[in-house]
Design an enzyme around this catalytic site. Sequence first.
Site, PDB file in Angstrom:
ATOM      1  N   ASP A  88     -29.688 -24.825 -47.439  1.00 27.26           N
ATOM      2  CA  ASP A  88     -30.152 -24.070 -48.605  1.00 27.26           C
ATOM      3  C   ASP A  88     -30.334 -25.024 -49.779  1.00 27.26           C
ATOM      4  OD1 ASP A  88     -27.323 -24.414 -48.749  1.00 27.26           O
ATOM      5  OD2 ASP A  88     -27.200 -22.889 -50.322  1.00 27.26           O
ATOM      6  N   GLU A 153     -24.280 -23.258 -49.328  1.00 26.58           N
ATOM      7  CA  GLU A 153     -23.497 -24.262 -50.057  1.00 26.58           C
ATOM      8  C   GLU A 153     -23.741 -24.175 -51.547  1.00 26.58           C
ATOM      9  OE1 GLU A 153     -22.132 -27.917 -51.896  1.00 26.58           O
ATOM     10  OE2 GLU A 153     -24.164 -27.171 -51.917  1.00 26.58           O
TER      11      GLU A 153
END
Length: 327
Positions: A88, A153
């Site tokens: 991400d 994250e």
Amino acid sequence: MNKLQEYIDANEKKFREELFELLRIPSISTSSQNKDDVKEAAKFLTKQFESIGLDRVTMHETPGHPIVTAEKCQHDDQPTVLVYGHYDVQPSDPDMLWNTPPFEPTVKNGRVYARGASDDKGQSFTHIKAIESYMKTGTELPVNVKFILEGEEEIGSPNLIPFIKAHKDLLSCDMVLISDTAMFGEDQPSITYGLRGLAYMELEVTGPNRDLHSGVYGGAVENPANLLCEIVSKLKNGNGKISIPGFYDDVEPLTEEQREAIHELPFDEEAFKKNLDLNEVDGEEGYNTHERTTARPSLDVNGLWSGYQGEGAKTVLPAKAGAKVSK
Ligand SMILES: [Zn+2]
């Protein structure tokens, strides 16, 4: 080793094109609008793992974004390395500040510019391609390898810990290699052994029950925007120390050995300033730039909002003011 290097050299273009494909996916985990894109990136990596011939390739659904795992464990007597990474990315806005589109990778001066190129799609992909090179050349892996790639994250990994707890066997290993770090310099690989961590807060100051005309009410009613600035200005004292009571209580002091090691690193402060068009660096008294950016805590305003932001003037005394602050 020659066989490996040959494979890498022969496939440089292919590796790059695949990485670019991943970089083009706007997998912004914090934005609900991009939920499908995040999943798309997870699927892309799942396919990568499958195509290079890893075992137990799985895309695990979580209450948030998926977690992808895969492995190649050939020998019980070899140590097992678990590679962690995330696919991400942070939001790209304000997009107008980008010189090239954030989700169209562009090569300039031998560097790839795209959102996520160096955090952490590029690094994660390096590990995948390294294992691919072993697999495709029939070179025996010197260790057992497992992968865990998450898609949250950048929003604090809310589902990672529950996932790890629920999949202890799947993830069991002798060491974890975290790819989500940087190299110290172009010719200086580095092992990061600790990070500062992150706490993110939002604060809001509320005043009158509605926006007021500052010409009518100003001077008699406390202005939340003024007050917010006052609060923010008191978060640090003049010496770069953070003045929140108890803030430093759990901060580990740097040892002499660590300070020496930090001072030994090649670092050109003039170039650092020049790169940022700054005349001076600033920070906590008694520490150098390196110590300030790596081992000492920091505190920053990440966003501010209140009042009128449009073109020209509006005499508003805003009802609310807010800030995003992180340490
Ligand atoms: Zn990262």
